[in-house]
Design an enzyme around this catalytic site. Sequence first.
Site, mmCIF file in Angstrom:
data_model
loop_
_atom_site.group_PDB
_atom_site.id
_atom_site.type_symbol
_atom_site.label_atom_id
_atom_site.label_comp_id
_atom_site.label_asym_id
_atom_site.label_seq_id
_atom_site.Cartn_x
_atom_site.Cartn_y
_atom_site.Cartn_z
ATOM 1 C CG HIS A 139 37.252 40.656 35.423
ATOM 2 N ND1 HIS A 139 36.967 41.021 36.783
ATOM 3 C CD2 HIS A 139 38.898 40.754 35.764
ATOM 4 C CE1 HIS A 139 38.117 41.492 37.653
ATOM 5 N NE2 HIS A 139 39.213 41.319 37.025
ATOM 6 C CG ASP A 264 45.525 40.225 40.832
ATOM 7 O OD1 ASP A 264 44.987 39.564 41.685
ATOM 8 O OD2 ASP A 264 44.895 40.631 39.778
HETATM 9 ZN ZN LIG Z 1 42.744 40.440 39.115
#
Ligand SMILES: [Zn+2]
Length: 371
Positions: A139, A264
């Site tokens: 990110h 995840d």
């Molecule tokens: Zn993630």
Amino acid sequence: MDAAALCGLVYSDRYLQHNPRNSVELPFVEPTLHPSNYRLVMRTKHLLDLTGLAQQLTLIEPYSATTDDVTAYHSPEYVRRVREICAAGGGETGEGAPAGPESYEIALLAAGGGMAAVDAVLGGAVRRAFANIRPPGHHAMRDKGMGFCIFNNVVIAARHAQRTHGIERVLVLDWDVHDGNGTQDAFYGDSSVLFFSLHQDRLYPTEYGLLDQQGAGEGLGYTVNLPLPAGSGDAAYLAAFEQIVRPIADAFEPQLVLVSAGQDASTADPLGRMCVTTEGYRRMTQAMVDIAETHAGGRLAILQEGGYSESYAPYCTLAIVETLAEQRTGIAEPLTAERLLARPETTTVGPSAETAIAQIRDVYRTYWPML
Ligand SMILES: [Zn+2]
């Protein structure tokens, strides 16, 4: 080939020292650990050790990325800001990417861990490598940290491969349940890096990873977003690999394959709503091994990103590393057959996922007519 020659493992206990502090405190109950705490990487390493698999691999010591390495993507001002924030005791590096006092050094070690994995596969020490590193990276943007990520490890690793090892074409695939927005940003105008992101549609960050973000200029068509509906499981992911990832990868002919591996997307994850099992991760890894073997002389490095089920995600990672090392430890899928039966998405592509995949194929056929 024995497991040690096949697969390297990057790890250092120093990775546990990155401390993003407690999560938001809720009224009346004690603070919980930050979701991106040290336990995932630590428990993954324990599982690899206790099954005996880690001892069969080539251990690769990570090194610290230099400012020059990191500024292959990040701005010098941002790198300096992170250093100052940490020197002052820690704080926020952007949006939802808190740092503790040690985090600057550890984030450099995470970036260097990805680079060490690339060095090992490109130098021939091992054929494939898994980097069990933190903080995660995908990110992180040029000028700010985001979503638990400080420096973008996979971008820095890809640029290192190009700058230091003379690799021209790199394939980066991101199967983290969240979109790899920083990675997308880094390579958006660049046709030398083909970027796939498979993620839950508009989970985080909501303004990235959209189907109409396909790259720009020379990089048009080289950002391949695969937003999948919540609830997609093994079957949908594998259909996307088969119908979209593999044909485009075959046309691109990468010389190095990198994976941003977020566990995840697992069926037990508290932050994601996808349903990938250990078997799904095993088969996605095999698909990446096959692409690397066909085009890149086998050269494949997988870098840890997210994963928030500390009970289940380490088993997903075990399945990934077993596949890289061509070993089976005999550790079974933690979910019982009955519980898997209650998850039909492991074996069936649901109608919404089927529609999404068909739509993605239609959009990218403009650039990749073989689809
Ligand atoms: Zn993630």
